[in-house]
Write a protein that holds these residues in place. Sequence first.
Motif, PDB file in Angstrom:
ATOM      1  N   ARG A  59      39.278  19.627  35.097  1.00  0.00           N
ATOM      2  CA  ARG A  59      38.950  20.314  36.366  1.00  0.00           C
ATOM      3  C   ARG A  59      39.723  21.622  36.489  1.00  0.00           C
ATOM      4  NH1 ARG A  59      39.399  15.054  38.419  1.00  0.00           N
ATOM      5  NH2 ARG A  59      41.432  15.493  39.354  1.00  0.00           N
ATOM      6  N   ARG A  60      40.983  21.576  36.107  1.00  0.00           N
ATOM      7  CA  ARG A  60      41.791  22.796  36.201  1.00  0.00           C
ATOM      8  C   ARG A  60      41.270  23.888  35.274  1.00  0.00           C
ATOM      9  NH1 ARG A  60      48.106  20.702  36.597  1.00  0.00           N
ATOM     10  NH2 ARG A  60      48.020  20.096  38.800  1.00  0.00           N
ATOM     11  N   LEU A  61      40.881  23.508  34.058  1.00  0.00           N
ATOM     12  CA  LEU A  61      40.331  24.491  33.128  1.00  0.00           C
ATOM     13  C   LEU A  61      39.064  25.120  33.690  1.00  0.00           C
ATOM     14  CD1 LEU A  61      40.892  22.613  29.751  1.00  0.00           C
ATOM     15  CD2 LEU A  61      41.826  24.856  30.341  1.00  0.00           C
ATOM     16  N   ALA A  62      38.206  24.311  34.284  1.00  0.00           N
ATOM     17  CA  ALA A  62      36.978  24.847  34.878  1.00  0.00           C
ATOM     18  C   ALA A  62      37.302  25.793  36.035  1.00  0.00           C
ATOM     19  CB  ALA A  62      36.095  23.699  35.362  1.00  0.00           C
ATOM     20  N   GLU A  63      38.291  25.442  36.850  1.00  0.00           N
ATOM     21  CA  GLU A  63      38.690  26.313  37.966  1.00  0.00           C
ATOM     22  C   GLU A  63      39.261  27.633  37.467  1.00  0.00           C
ATOM     23  OE1 GLU A  63      41.402  23.854  40.052  1.00  0.00           O
ATOM     24  OE2 GLU A  63      39.844  22.582  40.965  1.00  0.00           O
ATOM     25  N   ARG A  64      40.110  27.561  36.446  1.00  0.00           N
ATOM     26  CA  ARG A  64      40.697  28.793  35.919  1.00  0.00           C
ATOM     27  C   ARG A  64      39.641  29.659  35.239  1.00  0.00           C
ATOM     28  NH1 ARG A  64      43.695  26.249  38.391  1.00  0.00           N
ATOM     29  NH2 ARG A  64      42.494  27.452  39.897  1.00  0.00           N
ATOM     30  N   ASP A  65      38.668  29.028  34.580  1.00  0.00           N
ATOM     31  CA  ASP A  65      37.573  29.802  33.996  1.00  0.00           C
ATOM     32  C   ASP A  65      36.824  30.562  35.086  1.00  0.00           C
ATOM     33  OD1 ASP A  65      38.068  29.093  31.390  1.00  0.00           O
ATOM     34  OD2 ASP A  65      36.659  27.421  31.368  1.00  0.00           O
ATOM     35  N   GLY A  66      36.634  29.912  36.221  1.00  0.00           N
ATOM     36  CA  GLY A  66      35.981  30.593  37.347  1.00  0.00           C
ATOM     37  C   GLY A  66      36.817  31.749  37.869  1.00  0.00           C
ATOM     38  N   ASP A  67      38.131  31.548  37.981  1.00  0.00           N
ATOM     39  CA  ASP A  67      39.030  32.625  38.431  1.00  0.00           C
ATOM     40  C   ASP A  67      38.979  33.811  37.476  1.00  0.00           C
ATOM     41  OD1 ASP A  67      39.814  31.039  40.553  1.00  0.00           O
ATOM     42  OD2 ASP A  67      41.609  30.283  39.540  1.00  0.00           O
ATOM     43  N   ILE A  68      39.012  33.511  36.175  1.00  0.00           N
ATOM     44  CA  ILE A  68      38.993  34.577  35.169  1.00  0.00           C
ATOM     45  C   ILE A  68      37.673  35.337  35.229  1.00  0.00           C
ATOM     46  CG2 ILE A  68      38.900  34.994  32.670  1.00  0.00           C
ATOM     47  CD1 ILE A  68      40.950  32.685  32.390  1.00  0.00           C
ATOM     48  N   ALA A  69      36.558  34.610  35.381  1.00  0.00           N
ATOM     49  CA  ALA A  69      35.249  35.265  35.453  1.00  0.00           C
ATOM     50  C   ALA A  69      35.160  36.195  36.663  1.00  0.00           C
ATOM     51  CB  ALA A  69      34.144  34.212  35.506  1.00  0.00           C
ATOM     52  N   ARG A  70      35.722  35.764  37.796  1.00  0.00           N
ATOM     53  CA  ARG A  70      35.688  36.623  38.997  1.00  0.00           C
ATOM     54  C   ARG A  70      36.549  37.868  38.819  1.00  0.00           C
ATOM     55  NH1 ARG A  70      35.175  31.517  41.329  1.00  0.00           N
ATOM     56  NH2 ARG A  70      37.422  31.151  41.386  1.00  0.00           N
ATOM     57  N   LEU A  71      37.719  37.709  38.215  1.00  0.00           N
ATOM     58  CA  LEU A  71      38.560  38.876  37.962  1.00  0.00           C
ATOM     59  C   LEU A  71      37.891  39.837  36.986  1.00  0.00           C
ATOM     60  CD1 LEU A  71      42.197  37.456  37.658  1.00  0.00           C
ATOM     61  CD2 LEU A  71      41.365  39.092  39.341  1.00  0.00           C
ATOM     62  N   LEU A  72      37.228  39.281  35.985  1.00  0.00           N
ATOM     63  CA  LEU A  72      36.562  40.112  34.989  1.00  0.00           C
ATOM     64  C   LEU A  72      35.428  40.917  35.620  1.00  0.00           C
ATOM     65  CD1 LEU A  72      36.766  40.616  31.902  1.00  0.00           C
ATOM     66  CD2 LEU A  72      34.883  38.999  31.636  1.00  0.00           C
ATOM     67  N   ASP A  73      34.703  40.317  36.554  1.00  0.00           N
ATOM     68  CA  ASP A  73      33.605  41.024  37.227  1.00  0.00           C
ATOM     69  C   ASP A  73      34.103  42.265  37.964  1.00  0.00           C
ATOM     70  OD1 ASP A  73      31.698  39.272  36.334  1.00  0.00           O
ATOM     71  OD2 ASP A  73      31.728  38.016  38.139  1.00  0.00           O
ATOM     72  N   ASP A  74      35.349  42.190  38.437  1.00  0.00           N
ATOM     73  CA  ASP A  74      35.917  43.310  39.204  1.00  0.00           C
ATOM     74  C   ASP A  74      36.659  44.306  38.318  1.00  0.00           C
ATOM     75  OD1 ASP A  74      34.952  42.178  41.531  1.00  0.00           O
ATOM     76  OD2 ASP A  74      36.792  41.038  41.904  1.00  0.00           O
ATOM     77  N   HIS A  75      36.734  44.024  37.012  1.00  0.00           N
ATOM     78  CA  HIS A  75      37.461  44.895  36.100  1.00  0.00           C
ATOM     79  C   HIS A  75      36.479  45.856  35.435  1.00  0.00           C
ATOM     80  CE1 HIS A  75      40.038  46.223  32.795  1.00  0.00           C
ATOM     81  NE2 HIS A  75      41.062  45.729  33.465  1.00  0.00           N
ATOM     82  N   GLU A  76      36.725  47.140  35.572  1.00  0.00           N
ATOM     83  CA  GLU A  76      35.767  48.141  35.097  1.00  0.00           C
ATOM     84  C   GLU A  76      35.449  47.989  33.615  1.00  0.00           C
ATOM     85  OE1 GLU A  76      35.255  53.020  34.900  1.00  0.00           O
ATOM     86  OE2 GLU A  76      37.212  52.118  35.301  1.00  0.00           O
ATOM     87  N   VAL A  77      36.481  47.897  32.786  1.00  0.00           N
ATOM     88  CA  VAL A  77      36.264  47.824  31.345  1.00  0.00           C
ATOM     89  C   VAL A  77      35.867  46.416  30.917  1.00  0.00           C
ATOM     90  CG1 VAL A  77      37.326  48.130  29.076  1.00  0.00           C
ATOM     91  CG2 VAL A  77      37.858  49.715  30.924  1.00  0.00           C
ATOM     92  N   GLY A  78      36.532  45.416  31.471  1.00  0.00           N
ATOM     93  CA  GLY A  78      36.267  44.043  31.070  1.00  0.00           C
ATOM     94  C   GLY A  78      34.819  43.640  31.240  1.00  0.00           C
ATOM     95  N   SER A  79      34.219  44.017  32.369  1.00  0.00           N
ATOM     96  CA  SER A  79      32.818  43.661  32.607  1.00  0.00           C
ATOM     97  C   SER A  79      31.892  44.386  31.632  1.00  0.00           C
ATOM     98  CB  SER A  79      32.437  43.994  34.047  1.00  0.00           C
ATOM     99  OG  SER A  79      32.658  45.370  34.327  1.00  0.00           O
ATOM    100  N   LEU A  80      32.270  45.593  31.212  1.00  0.00           N
ATOM    101  CA  LEU A  80      31.439  46.341  30.260  1.00  0.00           C
ATOM    102  C   LEU A  80      31.494  45.741  28.855  1.00  0.00           C
ATOM    103  CD1 LEU A  80      32.263  50.015  31.309  1.00  0.00           C
ATOM    104  CD2 LEU A  80      30.098  48.814  31.654  1.00  0.00           C
ATOM    105  N   LEU A  81      32.615  45.135  28.508  1.00  0.00           N
ATOM    106  CA  LEU A  81      32.758  44.582  27.157  1.00  0.00           C
ATOM    107  C   LEU A  81      31.765  43.454  26.895  1.00  0.00           C
ATOM    108  CD1 LEU A  81      36.639  44.487  26.654  1.00  0.00           C
ATOM    109  CD2 LEU A  81      35.006  46.180  25.825  1.00  0.00           C
ATOM    110  N   THR A  82      31.345  42.760  27.936  1.00  0.00           N
ATOM    111  CA  THR A  82      30.392  41.671  27.742  1.00  0.00           C
ATOM    112  C   THR A  82      29.003  42.188  27.376  1.00  0.00           C
ATOM    113  OG1 THR A  82      29.895  41.612  30.118  1.00  0.00           O
ATOM    114  CG2 THR A  82      31.627  40.141  29.317  1.00  0.00           C
ATOM    115  N   SER A  83      28.790  43.506  27.409  1.00  0.00           N
ATOM    116  CA  SER A  83      27.508  44.068  26.969  1.00  0.00           C
ATOM    117  C   SER A  83      27.388  44.065  25.437  1.00  0.00           C
ATOM    118  CB  SER A  83      27.338  45.491  27.506  1.00  0.00           C
ATOM    119  OG  SER A  83      28.306  46.369  26.943  1.00  0.00           O
TER     120      SER A  83
END
Length: 389
Positions: free
Chosen positions: A243-267
Amino acid sequence: MQFVGIDIASETHVFAVIDADGTVLVKPKPITEDATGHSTLLAALAPPGEALVVMEATGHYWKNLFAVLAAKGYGVALINPLRTHRFQGESLERTKTDAIDAIGLARFGREKRPAVTRLGSQASEDLRELVRHRDRLRQDFDDRVRQLHRLVDLGFPEFRRYVRTLDSMLATAILVEYPTAEAVAKATPRRLAKLRYDGRHAVGAELADQLIAAAKRSVGQHHGTAYRVQVRDVCQDLDLWRRRLAERDGDIARLLDDHEVGSLLTSIDGIGPGTAARLIAELGDPARFDSAAALAAYVGVVPALRHSGKRRPNRAAITAIGNARLRTALWMPTLTAVRRNPWLKAFYDRLRAQGKPPKLALLAAMRKLLVAVYAVAKARKPFVPKLAG
């Protein structure tokens, strides 16, 4: 101009100051890692702009002092310990003390004039902390799985013939209720079949019958209280860690969405949110490097060629210097990318057609992937592959 060397430790640092001529202005002096120690250091320094502070990135102990100095306007150069070790070796130093290290760092700053280190944004720092926290959680999870393997091998070794992976919700749901072969053998088939393992799916009659039949003829000999308690505790730990891993994955995904470069790297095909987050965690902004080659050298995706005299090897091993954590993290994404990314697949296939070994071609593909990472970070635009017509 002053050059300040600070030998970092957990509770007490040692600093020394020399001038442009190499004259020692402040002999090595210890300071504590608290407000009093920081004030003592600041009082001994020239004004910002007239002093370069050099320190090694030792664990996490440098971070508070770095933040205090940067807030006051001082330029601070964080140095890889390998560089300072080699510098000290040039002077044939045989003695190592905190005082000698502080003077050595100050002299390194005077002679090498290292560039001032610019730390990444708060978003990059948050990603770094969360990614490394997730790594520790994953390590704890894997440790628990290994413990469970041992206990199942002792109490019900046949279990894994029917439930292949012990880290699954199915395995832990069954074992927390029936931790040994003796317990499974006494189970009611109907009750075991109705046991739900993810809130929706049940074990099912077929698997329940198979497990009960296997348990009745099991060679497992360890069914006592100590073993039952351990299995239940480990299974409950695995559920919590999952459960904790799933929660942290969600936290990381939300932070990545707000990161200018990080979100672009997924392209870039082959780089998912987890890999993109790790790239930002380890590199900050990849565009801070002077070139894609410099980025590849930092990661360590460069050959360690050794030609000397008559020794002329045809191949070179990968260098041992570099960010091994990031190289490891990029291995599986590279394997995925050479299958799914048309641009990188064409590059990989071309190398293989030229007779390059698979591993060498994959390392070259990893370097090519880093070139794409650098291009995206530099342009601040999604990745657009250039395919041959």
